[in-house]
Design a protein around this motif. Structure first.
Motif, PDB file in Angstrom:
ATOM      1  N   LEU A 123       0.831  -1.205   0.000  1.00  0.00           N
ATOM      2  CA  LEU A 123       0.000   0.000   0.000  1.00  0.00           C
ATOM      3  C   LEU A 123       0.867   1.257   0.000  1.00  0.00           C
ATOM      4  O   LEU A 123       0.616   2.190  -0.760  1.00  0.00           O
ATOM      5  N   ILE A 124       1.894   1.276   0.830  1.00  0.00           N
ATOM      6  CA  ILE A 124       2.801   2.431   0.881  1.00  0.00           C
ATOM      7  C   ILE A 124       3.491   2.630  -0.462  1.00  0.00           C
ATOM      8  O   ILE A 124       3.586   3.759  -0.971  1.00  0.00           O
ATOM      9  N   ALA A 125       3.958   1.543  -1.067  1.00  0.00           N
ATOM     10  CA  ALA A 125       4.625   1.638  -2.379  1.00  0.00           C
ATOM     11  C   ALA A 125       3.656   2.163  -3.432  1.00  0.00           C
ATOM     12  O   ALA A 125       4.032   2.993  -4.272  1.00  0.00           O
TER      13      ALA A 125
ATOM     14  N   LYS B 194       3.099   5.940  -2.873  1.00  0.00           N
ATOM     15  CA  LYS B 194       4.273   6.704  -3.320  1.00  0.00           C
ATOM     16  C   LYS B 194       4.327   6.781  -4.841  1.00  0.00           C
ATOM     17  O   LYS B 194       4.652   7.825  -5.403  1.00  0.00           O
ATOM     18  N   ALA B 195       4.018   5.687  -5.505  1.00  0.00           N
ATOM     19  CA  ALA B 195       4.022   5.683  -6.966  1.00  0.00           C
ATOM     20  C   ALA B 195       2.938   6.606  -7.513  1.00  0.00           C
ATOM     21  O   ALA B 195       3.177   7.350  -8.473  1.00  0.00           O
ATOM     22  N   ASP B 196       1.769   6.566  -6.903  1.00  0.00           N
ATOM     23  CA  ASP B 196       0.679   7.428  -7.359  1.00  0.00           C
ATOM     24  C   ASP B 196       0.982   8.904  -7.101  1.00  0.00           C
ATOM     25  O   ASP B 196       0.588   9.765  -7.879  1.00  0.00           O
ATOM     26  N   LEU B 197       1.685   9.201  -6.013  1.00  0.00           N
ATOM     27  CA  LEU B 197       2.060  10.590  -5.741  1.00  0.00           C
ATOM     28  C   LEU B 197       3.004  11.119  -6.819  1.00  0.00           C
ATOM     29  O   LEU B 197       2.952  12.292  -7.177  1.00  0.00           O
ATOM     30  N   GLY B 198       3.850  10.247  -7.323  1.00  0.00           N
ATOM     31  CA  GLY B 198       4.767  10.645  -8.381  1.00  0.00           C
ATOM     32  C   GLY B 198       4.056  11.001  -9.676  1.00  0.00           C
ATOM     33  O   GLY B 198       4.578  11.753 -10.492  1.00  0.00           O
TER      34      GLY B 198
END
Length: 56
Positions: free
Chosen positions: A4-6, A9-13
């Motif tokens: 979930l954290i990964a 983070k990917a979606d924030l990018g």
């Protein structure tokens, strides 16, 4: 949890710089409010002693 954290983070990018700034600001607001609410615990007044004293 790590997946979930990964994913977050990917979606924030993928967000624009403006959207990332808005999220960073929201996170800062939440963190500030947490530090205020999670400060020193409040100590209440002691409960009154309602039992009469026994003299024997």
């Amino acid at each position: 949890m790590r997946r979930l954290i990964a994913r977050v983070k990917a979606d924030l990018g993928d967000l624009s710089v403006e959207e990332q700034a808005q999220i960073a600001e929201a996170v800062a607001v939440v963190r500030r409010s947490r530090t205020v609410l999670l400060g020193m615990p409040r100590i209440g007044q002691p409960l009154p002693n309602v039992r009469p004293r026994r003299f024997t």
